[in-house]
Design a protein around this motif. Structure first.
Motif, PDB file in Angstrom:
ATOM      1  N   LEU A  99       0.679  -1.096  -0.086  1.00 17.33           N
ATOM      2  CA  LEU A  99      -0.239   0.115  -0.027  1.00 17.33           C
ATOM      3  C   LEU A  99       0.971   1.171  -0.010  1.00 17.33           C
ATOM      4  N   ASP A 100       1.780   1.358   0.842  1.00 18.86           N
ATOM      5  CA  ASP A 100       2.515   2.493   1.092  1.00 18.86           C
ATOM      6  C   ASP A 100       3.238   2.930  -0.396  1.00 18.86           C
ATOM      7  N   ASN A 101       3.480   1.970  -1.201  1.00 22.05           N
ATOM      8  CA  ASN A 101       4.170   2.242  -2.416  1.00 22.05           C
ATOM      9  C   ASN A 101       3.297   2.546  -3.831  1.00 22.05           C
ATOM     10  N   LEU A 102       2.034   2.659  -3.622  1.00 18.81           N
ATOM     11  CA  LEU A 102       0.971   2.890  -4.728  1.00 18.81           C
ATOM     12  C   LEU A 102       0.935   4.178  -4.936  1.00 18.81           C
ATOM     13  N   THR A 103       0.405   4.554  -6.047  1.00 20.09           N
ATOM     14  CA  THR A 103       0.358   6.026  -6.411  1.00 20.09           C
ATOM     15  C   THR A 103      -1.046   5.810  -7.041  1.00 20.09           C
ATOM     16  N   GLY A 104      -2.386   6.569  -6.767  1.00 22.07           N
ATOM     17  CA  GLY A 104      -3.603   6.691  -7.249  1.00 22.07           C
ATOM     18  C   GLY A 104      -3.643   7.857  -8.170  1.00 22.07           C
ATOM     19  N   GLU A 105      -4.427   7.717  -9.100  1.00 19.67           N
ATOM     20  CA  GLU A 105      -5.071   8.744  -9.846  1.00 19.67           C
ATOM     21  C   GLU A 105      -6.556   8.941  -9.680  1.00 19.67           C
ATOM     22  N   LEU A 106      -6.962  10.112  -9.743  1.00 22.86           N
ATOM     23  CA  LEU A 106      -8.462  10.620  -9.648  1.00 22.86           C
ATOM     24  C   LEU A 106      -9.038  10.232 -11.029  1.00 22.86           C
ATOM     25  N   LEU A 107     -10.280   9.264 -11.068  1.00 21.83           N
ATOM     26  CA  LEU A 107     -10.895   9.189 -12.121  1.00 21.83           C
ATOM     27  C   LEU A 107     -11.843  10.080 -12.384  1.00 21.83           C
ATOM     28  N   PRO A 108     -12.165  10.749 -13.772  1.00 20.10           N
ATOM     29  CA  PRO A 108     -13.160  11.646 -13.685  1.00 20.10           C
ATOM     30  C   PRO A 108     -14.461  10.763 -14.222  1.00 20.10           C
ATOM     31  N   LEU A 109     -15.113  10.193 -13.350  1.00 16.08           N
ATOM     32  CA  LEU A 109     -16.111   9.282 -13.466  1.00 16.08           C
ATOM     33  C   LEU A 109     -17.551  10.163 -13.486  1.00 16.08           C
ATOM     34  N   GLY A 110     -17.664  11.040 -12.860  1.00 10.72           N
ATOM     35  CA  GLY A 110     -18.831  11.680 -12.558  1.00 10.72           C
ATOM     36  C   GLY A 110     -19.835  11.072 -11.659  1.00 10.72           C
ATOM     37  N   ALA A 111     -19.199  10.171 -10.616  1.00  9.79           N
ATOM     38  CA  ALA A 111     -19.961   9.652  -9.725  1.00  9.79           C
ATOM     39  C   ALA A 111     -20.187  10.625  -8.697  1.00  9.79           C
ATOM     40  N   PRO A 112     -21.200  10.252  -7.562  1.00 11.57           N
ATOM     41  CA  PRO A 112     -21.249  11.100  -6.190  1.00 11.57           C
ATOM     42  C   PRO A 112     -20.521  11.068  -5.454  1.00 11.57           C
ATOM     43  N   PHE A 113     -19.164  10.494  -5.690  1.00 12.40           N
ATOM     44  CA  PHE A 113     -18.038  10.457  -4.971  1.00 12.40           C
ATOM     45  C   PHE A 113     -16.715  10.457  -5.697  1.00 12.40           C
ATOM     46  N   ASP A 114     -15.670  10.873  -5.145  1.00 14.80           N
ATOM     47  CA  ASP A 114     -14.351  10.823  -5.954  1.00 14.80           C
ATOM     48  C   ASP A 114     -13.735   9.404  -5.682  1.00 14.80           C
ATOM     49  N   VAL A 115     -13.290   8.712  -6.887  1.00 15.72           N
ATOM     50  CA  VAL A 115     -12.793   7.447  -7.096  1.00 15.72           C
ATOM     51  C   VAL A 115     -11.123   7.605  -7.505  1.00 15.72           C
ATOM     52  N   TYR A 116     -10.585   7.008  -6.934  1.00 15.36           N
ATOM     53  CA  TYR A 116      -9.024   7.042  -7.167  1.00 15.36           C
ATOM     54  C   TYR A 116      -8.670   5.356  -7.530  1.00 15.36           C
TER      55      TYR A 116
END
Length: 265
Positions: A99-116
């Protein structure tokens, strides 16, 4: 020369307008969180409760000359899955998923919440051969103070006897005041917290926590499954990982997480 000065000024203005980074500390809700282990020569299929804490960092990265990119990462992750109520051993979940070595990107999904979306390699310890390392794919959905995480490891196609893991967890910033675990913070929780405070029990949330959370409803995991699966399947044309999106949608329909007993339940 003038063009160079203008470009430099634009970069400086963007850096100056860069939003602040964000760090939140999360505590996992064990009764809502599971690790599923499958595979091996014997074809095992086991489930374990997950507990622990982690920090979630949101960062703005400036990629010159004009791009401002948002990414996220886990930090100080301490997640474990006890092998059973009577056993002292546990699975180190944060190491397993790296986990400590993963990098996430914000997906522009248009969902009611942010998804990485997080992708990388699984256990990177020296005891694991690079040829046997599994890949990791995780999705983190943020809804107010809550975070829902779903993901899995996938072993290389030439490894036939290894284990694969699926992680499904719910976490909250701070302690959830739903101490009686009925899904809502109400007067019954106040009684438990008040009695615990009277005898000096610091393991439960405080009365201030209860007051701030009164009336809060713990998110329904099936609803979050459906929302995240639908967002990935239909929200944005995310070309990859299409296979995982289909698998998650199938997860919502079939509900395999409710078909077997969880260790330590």
């Amino acid at each position: 020369m003038l063009a160079t000065l203008v470009a430099t000024a634009q970069v400086g203005a963007q850096v100056g307008a860069q939003p602040p980074d964000r760090l939140d500390s999360y505590r996992i809700v064990p009764r809502k969180s599971e690790l599923r282990q499958t595979g091996g020569f014997a074809g095992v299929d086991q489930r374990f409760r997950v507990q622990g804490t982690y920090d979630f960092v949101g960062e703005w990265i400036n990629d010159p000359p004009t791009t401002l990119r948002h990414q996220a990462r886990f930090d100080n992750a301490d997640l474990m899955a006890p092998l059973g109520p009577m056993l002292p051993a546990f699975i180190d979940v944060d190491d397993l998923f790296n986990l400590d070595n993963l990098t996430g990107e914000l997906l522009p999904l248009g969902a009611p919440f942010d998804v990485y979306r997080f992708r990388g390699l699984a256990n990177t310890s020296s005891a694991t051969s690079p040829l046997e390392q599994s890949s990791v794919e995780l999705y983190a959905a943020l809804l107010g103070p809550w975070m829902y995480v779903y993901g899995q490891t996938t072993q290389p196609p030439w490894v036939a006897d290894g284990f694969e893991y699926e992680l499904r967890l719910l976490a909250r910033t701070g302690r959830s005041a739903d101490t009686n675990e009925d899904g809502v913070v109400d007067a019954a929780d106040y009684t438990l917290i008040f009695d615990a405070a009277a005898v000096g029990n610091a393991l439960l949330p405080s009365l201030a926590d209860w007051s701030a959370q009164y009336g809060e409803v713990v998110p329904d995991m099936d609803v979050m499954d459906a929302q995240l699966g639908a967002a990935l399947a239909t929200g944005l044309a995310v070309p990859e990982p299409a296979a995982l999106a289909v698998a998650m949608f199938a997860l919502v329909v079939s509900g395999p997480w409710r078909t077997s007993q969880t260790a330590g339940a």
